[in-house]
Write a protein that holds these residues in place. Sequence first.
Motif, short mmCIF file in Angstrom:
data_model
loop_
_atom_site.label_atom_id
_atom_site.label_comp_id
_atom_site.label_asym_id
_atom_site.label_seq_id
_atom_site.Cartn_x
_atom_site.Cartn_y
_atom_site.Cartn_z
N GLY A 22 0.82 -1.21 0.00
CA GLY A 22 0.00 0.00 0.00
C GLY A 22 0.86 1.26 0.00
N VAL A 23 0.29 2.35 -0.45
CA VAL A 23 1.02 3.61 -0.54
C VAL A 23 0.92 4.37 0.79
CG1 VAL A 23 1.14 5.85 -1.70
CG2 VAL A 23 0.69 3.78 -3.03
N VAL A 24 2.08 4.65 1.36
CA VAL A 24 2.17 5.42 2.61
C VAL A 24 2.34 6.90 2.31
CG1 VAL A 24 3.58 5.82 4.67
CG2 VAL A 24 3.14 3.48 3.88
N TYR A 25 3.13 7.18 1.28
CA TYR A 25 3.48 8.58 0.99
C TYR A 25 3.79 8.74 -0.50
CZ TYR A 25 6.62 12.51 0.19
OH TYR A 25 7.21 13.64 -0.33
N ARG A 26 3.38 9.90 -1.01
CA ARG A 26 3.75 10.31 -2.37
C ARG A 26 3.53 11.81 -2.47
NH1 ARG A 26 0.14 7.51 -5.55
NH2 ARG A 26 1.60 5.80 -5.92
N PRO A 27 4.48 12.56 -3.05
CA PRO A 27 4.25 13.99 -3.23
C PRO A 27 3.46 14.27 -4.50
CG PRO A 27 6.43 13.44 -4.03
CD PRO A 27 5.83 12.15 -3.50
N THR A 28 2.87 15.44 -4.58
CA THR A 28 2.28 15.93 -5.82
C THR A 28 3.41 16.48 -6.68
OG1 THR A 28 0.12 16.42 -4.87
CG2 THR A 28 0.76 17.69 -6.81
N VAL A 29 3.41 16.12 -7.97
CA VAL A 29 4.49 16.52 -8.88
C VAL A 29 3.89 17.07 -10.17
CG1 VAL A 29 6.60 15.82 -10.06
CG2 VAL A 29 5.92 14.65 -7.96
N HIS A 30 4.29 18.27 -10.56
CA HIS A 30 3.82 18.80 -11.85
C HIS A 30 4.79 19.83 -12.40
CE1 HIS A 30 2.56 22.65 -10.09
NE2 HIS A 30 2.03 21.97 -9.11
N PHE A 31 4.62 20.12 -13.66
CA PHE A 31 5.41 21.11 -14.38
C PHE A 31 4.72 22.46 -14.29
CE2 PHE A 31 7.27 22.00 -18.93
CZ PHE A 31 8.27 22.79 -18.38
N ALA A 32 5.49 23.53 -14.12
CA ALA A 32 4.99 24.90 -14.19
C ALA A 32 5.90 25.64 -15.16
CB ALA A 32 4.99 25.56 -12.82
N TYR A 33 5.42 25.88 -16.36
CA TYR A 33 6.27 26.37 -17.45
C TYR A 33 5.80 27.73 -17.94
CZ TYR A 33 8.47 26.40 -22.13
OH TYR A 33 9.18 26.73 -23.25
N LEU A 34 6.69 28.71 -17.82
CA LEU A 34 6.43 30.03 -18.39
C LEU A 34 7.41 30.22 -19.56
CD1 LEU A 34 4.85 32.64 -18.32
CD2 LEU A 34 6.48 33.54 -16.64
N PRO A 35 6.95 30.02 -20.79
CA PRO A 35 7.86 30.09 -21.94
C PRO A 35 8.29 31.51 -22.23
CG PRO A 35 5.61 29.71 -22.66
CD PRO A 35 5.58 29.69 -21.16
N SER A 36 9.17 31.64 -23.21
CA SER A 36 9.58 32.97 -23.68
C SER A 36 8.36 33.76 -24.12
CB SER A 36 10.56 32.83 -24.84
OG SER A 36 9.90 32.26 -25.97
N ASP A 37 8.53 35.08 -24.20
CA ASP A 37 7.40 35.92 -24.63
C ASP A 37 6.87 35.47 -25.98
OD1 ASP A 37 7.77 37.32 -22.32
OD2 ASP A 37 8.63 39.11 -23.27
N ALA A 38 7.77 35.17 -26.92
CA ALA A 38 7.34 34.73 -28.25
C ALA A 38 6.66 33.36 -28.17
CB ALA A 38 8.53 34.66 -29.20
N GLY A 39 7.19 32.48 -27.32
CA GLY A 39 6.57 31.17 -27.16
C GLY A 39 5.19 31.28 -26.53
N LEU A 40 5.06 32.15 -25.55
CA LEU A 40 3.76 32.34 -24.89
C LEU A 40 2.73 32.89 -25.88
CD1 LEU A 40 2.19 32.26 -22.22
CD2 LEU A 40 3.04 34.56 -21.75
N ALA A 41 3.14 33.89 -26.66
CA ALA A 41 2.23 34.45 -27.67
C ALA A 41 1.86 33.40 -28.71
CB ALA A 41 2.87 35.66 -28.33
N SER A 42 2.82 32.54 -29.05
CA SER A 42 2.56 31.50 -30.05
C SER A 42 1.55 30.49 -29.54
CB SER A 42 3.87 30.78 -30.41
OG SER A 42 4.79 31.67 -30.98
N LEU A 43 1.69 30.07 -28.29
CA LEU A 43 0.75 29.12 -27.71
C LEU A 43 -0.65 29.74 -27.60
CD1 LEU A 43 3.07 27.58 -25.00
CD2 LEU A 43 2.01 26.32 -26.88
N HIS A 44 -0.70 31.01 -27.22
CA HIS A 44 -2.00 31.68 -27.11
C HIS A 44 -2.68 31.77 -28.47
CE1 HIS A 44 -5.07 34.19 -25.33
NE2 HIS A 44 -4.85 35.13 -26.24
N GLU A 45 -1.93 32.14 -29.49
CA GLU A 45 -2.50 32.21 -30.84
C GLU A 45 -2.95 30.83 -31.30
OE1 GLU A 45 -1.24 34.51 -34.82
OE2 GLU A 45 0.13 32.88 -34.27
N CYS A 46 -2.15 29.81 -30.99
CA CYS A 46 -2.51 28.44 -31.35
C CYS A 46 -3.84 28.04 -30.70
CB CYS A 46 -1.40 27.49 -30.94
SG CYS A 46 -1.73 25.75 -31.25
#
Length: 489
Positions: free
Chosen positions: A324-348
């Motif tokens: 059985g599972v006694v312990y596990r942390p929450t794990v995730h990515f938090a990614y703030l891309p470059s300004d151009a990358g952010l604008a590209s993702l938003h347009e997409c």
Amino acid sequence: MDADWRIRFPGRMLLLGCGAVSRCLQPLLLRHVDLDPRRLTVMDFVEPPAGVEQALAAGARYVRHRLTRENFAGTLGAELGAGDVLINLTWDVDSCALVEWCHRNGVHYLDTSIETWNSDGDPETTPADRTTYRRHATLRALGENLDHHGPTAVVEHGANPGLVSHLTKRALREVARALLDERGRRIEPARRARLEGALSDDDHARLALWTGTRSVHIAERDTQRGDRPKEVDEFVNTWSVKGCHEEGTAPAELGWGTHERELPPLAVTHATGPGNQIYLARTGMSTWVRSWVPSTGPMLGMMISHGETYTISEHLTVHDGSGGVVYRPTVHFAYLPSDAGLASLHECRMRGYRMQSAQRVMSSEIVAGMDELGVLLLGHDLNGWWTGSQLDITRARALVPGQNATTVQVAASALGALRWMLAHPERGLCVPDDLDDEEVLAAAEPYLGECPSVRTDWTPASGSWDLFGAAAAATARDDPWQFTNILVT
């Protein structure tokens, strides 16, 4: 490790793909791997792009050929044999198919992400089947049928996934040592003994448990900017455009911790497998989370789906005697891309997630900025601790001319994994967390710029200017490390 290290390799090496990361890795291979350049082959389905000239001048071959489900076995058989190395840096060639072929033929294998055939092009694929959880289930099933002492195959070893698994281990050790060494901090004797025992045994799961780590954020902010603006209907990024689109449009996904009290909105659980992950019925690029990086402090990042959220959460799980599972942390990515990358993702996203007609990976046009990539351990006795790489564009170009900070970080991590693989050729199928972190980091660190490891007092409510009371509600809760406080709603 000295920046001038070299490791001997007498065999043949096939590098699949000649994108930005491949072109960054090629000079590193020539610099650090003692092999005959004439035994290095680069294969892609496009004409040789700019940036491959150094490898070709040294004697490497370039083969223009597209690897497919139908021809991959014959193609690989003509290029590789027992003892050789395959490095897969493509985005639409099935990783499991290549791993299995390499295992059966005695070939060592390395890639930076788990891919499937035409992974970005099948509208019939269900959201669950597009998760890293399902891809790892397939990989896990394959691994059960392979010899654990067969030729080493390392999957998902770029910057993230890959490097961040080793940074997590480093951060856990540093938090544990700080807890044990900090003056005036009284630690109950039994807990002290457990921490010391986990440090001595290099048991990172129990280090996470006994430090009290609740969450692990892979926290990345890319501030590289160029003098060539993004155009309308153009996707601009500092790394693989296809890879970014595929990851951004996949379901938001995270390793799910045992401290969590309630599932977030739109959460979906898995009925089979280890159950260490959940996903949200929404894309990663449209899901935002609160996080922190040393250079600028609090940030909001996209919760992009990444394989490290699976492997880190799995390797930091503590089981009881009955499984059985006694312990596990929450794990995730938090990614703030470059300004151009952010604008590209938003347009997409505005285009219904359809890719723009023009694509560009930024390189020579970058004039300033850095890629700041690390792991943020939260909820332990010291509150927060960030460990990672801060590589600016000037340093990146000095290290590998013609490259940007992001591609250098990825290539450095792949190089570290390759060195480990050549030194340990019979370890079978491995994910990054199976590798020795100190060996990998020693090889990669000369290319990572500044590598701070710092404590922070940040919480999800820090610096919040929520005019409608949501931040106050989060602050009032008795556990700031619940994912409901991290998720931006």
